[in-house]
Write a protein that holds these residues in place. Structure first.
Motif, PDB file in Angstrom:
ATOM      1  N   LYS A   3      45.674  40.926  24.951  1.00  0.00           N
ATOM      2  CA  LYS A   3      44.852  40.724  23.750  1.00  0.00           C
ATOM      3  C   LYS A   3      45.353  41.628  22.625  1.00  0.00           C
ATOM      4  N   GLU A 144      35.449  42.147  25.336  1.00  0.00           N
ATOM      5  CA  GLU A 144      35.992  42.702  24.094  1.00  0.00           C
ATOM      6  C   GLU A 144      35.445  44.109  23.909  1.00  0.00           C
ATOM      7  N   ASP A 160      43.698  36.470  21.815  1.00  0.00           N
ATOM      8  CA  ASP A 160      44.879  36.341  22.681  1.00  0.00           C
ATOM      9  C   ASP A 160      46.154  36.530  21.863  1.00  0.00           C
ATOM     10  N   GLU A 161      47.147  37.053  22.528  1.00  0.00           N
ATOM     11  CA  GLU A 161      48.396  37.362  21.834  1.00  0.00           C
ATOM     12  C   GLU A 161      49.095  36.104  21.306  1.00  0.00           C
ATOM     13  N   ASP A 163      47.483  33.667  19.808  1.00  0.00           N
ATOM     14  CA  ASP A 163      46.580  33.060  18.825  1.00  0.00           C
ATOM     15  C   ASP A 163      47.398  32.558  17.632  1.00  0.00           C
TER      16      ASP A 163
END
Lengths: 268, 868
Positions: A3, A144, A160-161, A163
């Motif tokens: 994340k 989160e 999320d990476e 995104d």
């Protein structure tokens, strides 16, 4: 999935919930082995900077939270290694970078190593400290950290990476070489605004073409004065520009700050 | 509720962390505790229990964009940081008695606010209190006990902080009640109601579907003295922020008309129109002049929807006083150039424009506030309010006064039957709050209307006086659970004089914190904050879903604190010893119900689903109502009145918008200040607060004192995490955190002031200090300092000096206008100067050396003997 933090300048109202929720979690509360307690005041693992922009009657405020970037190339990890204590800072499988509150004891250099000053030195505990991404909560089942959970406008998110929005995002300039997991959308550049007025006629000037020229004389933006006589150029580069309206030129130097040209008498 | 993973919490409860009071709550939060101590306060996620579909989450759409209700509570930072308020070193730790107040000897009223306190036990304290009440009842009668108990404070229900002592004393022969006037919406109440009813506030309450309708049909919203990023924080949360972003997103033009770049203007404004404080009436008349002379208003609408327009037309065009209210005339008064007034007027006349409020901002609490309020209604009427896209709405107190502008829940609950606070019963004897200082000092006062915020328009024609009859004794005791007059109401320094008047023999304060008027008490009882209390809570104001939940205590009471209601019960128990009128007092007061029984009774009569028992509710945590089915087709705003005024009349005497108020003309024929039609009032015998007046030579600035960003009125000033924020406090060269004063750079230069300097704001009523914050967020000629800062007096009383920056201390003590008992706490004149804090500290060594914690400010020990 790893994340990342994603902040949108266009959605931040400056409520400081992120800064305060972070303090609510960490001040005077020990979450060892993730983090020792933060002092009650004076340190900001999530810090909201505030920038006043423009002048009367074109004044705005921009807010920018700065926290640990959990960099893939983390200078603090290098500093720990250099100090002969590589175990003082470690990266978890989820990508979060953690300062070990025991192993990092006394490592003043860690605080100095961070390019964005996101590491604070707690002199009472003799300990460098920073954002943990609320790893203690994530490990307890949270999805989160506190800062994004407390954000009411989705200005600060934990995404999320992969995104899709990250494609338009930037990282902090000082972290560009360190692959941080902290992204910013819509970072403000400069604005130039004003109102066209015919003072002799005591009327604003509506529908006039207004051009913005760069230093080479190229027209970079064009607009029209609106029904209040106002014009405004947004996301202008930080440089000296010229505003051209009704055959007149006005210097608009926004290298240092945003600019209100105020009420411009087109007949003067 | 127990939490499974005890590494981060071992208990989690739901709490309403809003500050409304009066049996309704908001800002629903989850509060986690560990080992008996609160560890975190966080949003409640509704999907803990419900899906979006189950809640029928509303969604407003435009151009492929969506705006949804949201699935978590939208808390302000004041809620998130609230545990610091519970654990504040400024808590009243145990019962206290003023060290030089002897109920059997010298009472030294002149030393209130100066002398310190010593510890006594609850038993001793309640013995003295009961014996004092008995003595005063016997000597002077029940009306000599004055009860100050109303809405400024925490939102608690069973433990209601607000006026529970009145309910008890009515069972013991009565008391004199403080009648809190409509302080948040004076102008609407005293002015606009006479034009269009709109009970009880006077601002439009017909707000159904206003946000969806503006989305579809609106072009612009005028945020007139309105800060949706501040004012709603205490009374509903941050849905207003999301609405403002929605307007930005779908291209609804956001125009802010206010002297300051308030916190909403700072991020949402497409246009800021700076207007000098309390000169909006001039701007409004200038706009009306443009419309009248250019014919750009809806004449047909006025024919069918209004009466008396000819009076207004004549006034604007100079037919009554010979002054034509042209844009140039307005420009001189309000500081907006005439060309901009004209452009704004023409823009408004050619677009669908709405006006938004958070109760009204400065102009609704300034001198003659009934005039700008009425003029706003006049302008809205000239542009046919009710037409699609043309509304007036508020971002605050949804479901308390009027319909929410976003889609509502199917049902809402009430806490009325679990509530122990003020029940809006004034009894026979009362004093309107704005005249309390005069009543005490002069031993008499008179005014119109009971002044309670819920009272209907007709009530304003009933005369009242104090004392009740010529034979009634004046007040000799004050019992307060709302000790914040001096930093929240009019003429605060004069109020301090009243608190020291010889006639006041005993002041009892029950409060959680050692702050503001608490320091004038003779006995102080320590009260628990809502986090320490077991209660029932609900949520009606969030613009999302109606909810109800049981509020278990999040921690044990701090020190010797107890709930407000329990404190009153203890006093009732002691009074019973005297028999007679006090016999069985506790039983009569509580209805014989203990806490558990009362909460269960309150729940059963709350409107929650019948098939959900109290025990089931506790099991499931909270209950939320889904959004009303078919909300999309409900008529928007005032469309019914717009389309058919005869079938859908307003609450005015004629059912129409009365530009000329028939009842004001009849009841107050001599009143030239609140005349039957709205007008500009330059100044009166009571108020010389214009930049054109003689006083302005010495006091040249108009002060904006908004609802505070980092407080709810007087609350929260000791929270360490907000005090660190740049706009919350300015740390002076002496290390003291001063209340910021916004000064425009051009004004600061004239006085040689730079950011960080300590400055004085002053007039003949006294001086308050502040920390200079030089900024482009305030227009030249105006200064800004939030109201409600914690009083830290150096010299108290009229003409005094306050370090805390509590500018209500230097607000006018006179009311809105002669027949209107509203407060004037905004838009008044002040002088500005640099202050030398080191010289002041030398002159006042004792006041400048009070125990002070930089993180929280003054601490309780500053006032307790032998505890420094």
């Amino acid at each position: 999935m790893t994340k990342v933090f994603l902040f949108d300048f266009n959605r931040c109202n400056g409520c400081h919930n992120c800064q305060i929720a972070c303090k609510d979690e960490h001040c005077e509360q020990d979450w060892s082995p993730y983090a020792a307690a933060q002092p009650l005041t004076g340190q900001f693992w999530c810090k909201v900077n505030e920038y006043e922009r423009g002048q009367v009657p074109w004044t705005r405020v921009a807010y920018e939270p700065v926290l640990c970037g959990h960099c893939a190339e983390a200078p603090c990890m290098d500093a720990a290694a250099l100090a002969g204590r590589p175990e003082a800072v470690y990266r978890r499988q989820d990508g979060l970078v953690i300062i070990d509150p025991q192993a990092a004891h006394g490592l003043v250099g860690l605080a100095e190593s961070c390019p964005v000053s996101a590491i604070y030195y707690n002199s009472e505990r003799d300990l460098p400290q920073k954002c943990t991404g609320c790893a203690h909560l994530l490990d307890a089942g949270w999805t989160e950290p506190r800062c994004t959970d407390a954000c009411p406008t989705e200005a600060l998110r934990f995404v999320d990476e992969d995104d899709a929005r990250l494609g338009d995002a930037e990282v902090l300039e000082a972290l560009e070489d360190h692959a941080p997991k902290l992204y910013y959308l819509n970072r403000p550049k400069r604005f130039i605004a004003g109102t066209l007025v015919d003072i002799a006629a005591d009327e604003v000037v509506i529908g006039a073409k207004v051009e913005l020229l760069d230093q080479s004389g190229n027209v970079v933006l064009v607009t029209e004065s609106d029904e209040l006589g106002d014009f405004r150029f947004d996301q202008v580069d930080k440089a000296v520009h010229t505003v051209r309206a009704l055959g007149k030129d006005f210097v608009a130097d926004v290298s240092a700050c945003d600019l209100s040209l105020g009420d411009i008498d087109i007949a003067a | 509720m127990k939490v499974e993973n005890s590494s981060v919490a071992d208990q989690s409860v739901i709490k309403s962390l809003g500050w409304l009071g009066f049996g309704g709550t908001c800002n629903t939060a989850r509060v986690d505790s560990k080992d008996g101590r609160i560890v975190r306060i966080r949003p409640l996620h509704y999907d803990e229990r419900y899906t979006s579909e189950e809640l029928n989450e509303w969604c407003i759409e435009k151009d492929g964009k969506q705006f949804k209700a949201g699935m978590k509570s939208l808390l302000p930072p004041l809620s998130l940081a609230y545990k610091t308020r519970t654990y504040s070193p400024n808590r009243v730790p145990y019962p206290l008695i003023r060290s030089d107040w002897d109920p059997n000897g010298k009472r030294n009223p002149q030393n209130r606010g100066k002398s310190k306190y010593r510890r006594i036990s609850w038993d001793q304290a309640t013995d003295i209190i009961a014996s004092e009440i008995k003595r005063i009842h016997d000597a002077y009668g029940p009306f000599s006990v004055y009860c100050q108990g109303e809405g400024h404070g925490e939102a608690k229900n069973y433990n209601g902080a607000h006026g529970c002592q009145t309910v008890m004393l009515f069972e013991a022969g009565g008391c004199t009640v403080q009648a809190r006037q409509p302080d948040s919406w004076e102008g609407w109440y005293w002015g606009a109601k006479h034009m269009w009813g709109m009970e009880p506030v006077g601002v439009n309450g017909q707000c159904t579907n206003v946000i969806p309708d503006i989305t579809k049909n609106g072009d612009a919203v005028l945020f007139w003295g309105c800060d949706p990023e501040t004012t709603p924080w205490g009374w509903g949360g941050l849905q207003p922020s999301r609405i403002c972003y929605w307007f930005n997103e779908v291209g609804i033009k956001s125009i802010f008309i206010c002297p300051d770049v308030n916190y909403a203007a700072a991020v949402h404004a497409d246009r800021w129109v700076p207007v000098l404080p309390n000169t909006d009436a001039a701007l409004q008349l200038g706009i009306a002049h443009v419309w009248l002379t250019e014919g750009s208003y809806d004449k047909d609408y006025l024919e069918t929807h209004a009466i008396g327009f000819d009076w207004f037309e004549s006034y604007v065009l100079g037919g009554i006083d010979g002054v034509v209210k042209t844009p140039s005339w307005a420009a001189e008064k309000c500081g907006i150039p005439s060309y901009r007034i004209k452009a704004l007027a023409r823009y408004w006349a050619s677009h669908n424009v709405s006006i938004a409020h958070c109760n009204g901002g400065g102009y609704i609490r300034s001198a003659f506030s009934h005039e700008p309020a009425r003029l706003e209604v006049a302008l809205l009427a000239m542009q046919a309010i009710g037409h699609p896209g043309r509304h007036q709405f508020r971002f605050i107190e949804w479901n308390v006064f009027g319909e929410p502008p976003v889609p509502p829940s199917e049902s809402y609950t009430t806490m009325a039957n679990a509530y122990n606070g003020f029940n809006f019963n004034l009894g026979d004897s009362f004093i309107t709050k704005t005249k309390l200082h005069h009543a005490i000092l002069d031993k008499r006062a008179d005014w119109w209307g009971c002044t309670l915020c819920m009272a209907p328009r007709q009530d304003q024609f009933v005369p009242h006086q104090y004392p009740l009859t010529p034979q009634t004794h004046p007040i000799h005791m004050i019992w307060s659970d709302t000790p914040c007059f001096s930093t929240c109401w009019n003429g605060g320094f004069l109020y301090e004089d009243a608190m020291r008047d010889e006639s006041i023999e005993f002041i009892l304060v029950q409060h959680p914190w050692m702050e503001n008027d608490t320091l004038f008490a003779d006995i102080i009882l320590p009260i628990a904050t809502l986090l320490e209390c077991y209660d029932l809570g609900n949520e009606n104001m969030n613009g999302q879903y109606g909810m109800i939940y049981i509020e278990d205590a999040a921690c044990e009471p701090v020190g010797e604190a107890t709930g407000d209601h329990q404190a009153v019960c203890e006093i009732a128990r002691k009074l019973e010893r005297y028999g007679g009128v006090y016999q069985g007092l506790l039983e009569r007061y509580t209805g014989g119900m203990g806490q558990e029984e009362k909460l269960r009774y309150g729940y059963e009569h709350s409107g929650a689903p019948h098939d959900l028992s109290y025990d089931q509710l506790r099991e499931q945590g909270f209950w939320a109502s889904p959004i009303k089915q078919g909300w999309e087709t409900d008529p928007a705003g005032m469309i019914n009145f717009y389309e058919d005024p005869e079938s859908f009349p307003l609450q005015s005497p004629t059912g129409k918008i009365e530009f000329y108020s028939t009842t004001l003309a009849e009841k107050f024929p001599e009143d030239k200040i609140r005349a039957p039609y709205p007008q500009w009032i330059e100044e009166t015998d009571e108020h010389h607060e214009r930049i054109g007046t003689d006083r302005a030579r010495e006091y040249p600035f108009l002060l904006v004192s908004n609802h505070p960003r980092w407080r709810v009125h007087a609350e929260h000033d000791d929270m360490p995490w907000t005090r660190e924020i740049k706009t919350c406090k300015v740390v002076g060269p002496d290390g003291y955190a001063y209340e910021p004063v916004w000064i425009h750079p051009s004004d600061a230069r004239q006085y040689g002031i730079v950011s960080g300097d300590v400055v004085k704001l002053f007039n003949e009523r006294g001086t308050v200090l502040g920390g200079a914050y030089v900024t482009e967020r305030i227009m030249p000629g105006a200064l800004y300092q939030d109201h409600g800062a914690r009083v830290d007096f150096i010299r108290s009383g009229f003409g005094g000096l306050d370090r805390g920056g509590a500018n209500n201390l230097i607000a006018p003590d006179n009311t809105t206008s002669p027949n209107v008992a509203g407060e004037v706490t905004n838009g008044f004149l002040v002088g500005l100067d640099k202050a030398d804090v080191f010289a002041l500290a030398e002159q006042h060594p004792q006041q400048f050396s009070r125990p002070y914690d930089p993180a929280v400010g003054l601490i309780a020990q500053a006032y307790i003997e032998g505890d420094e």
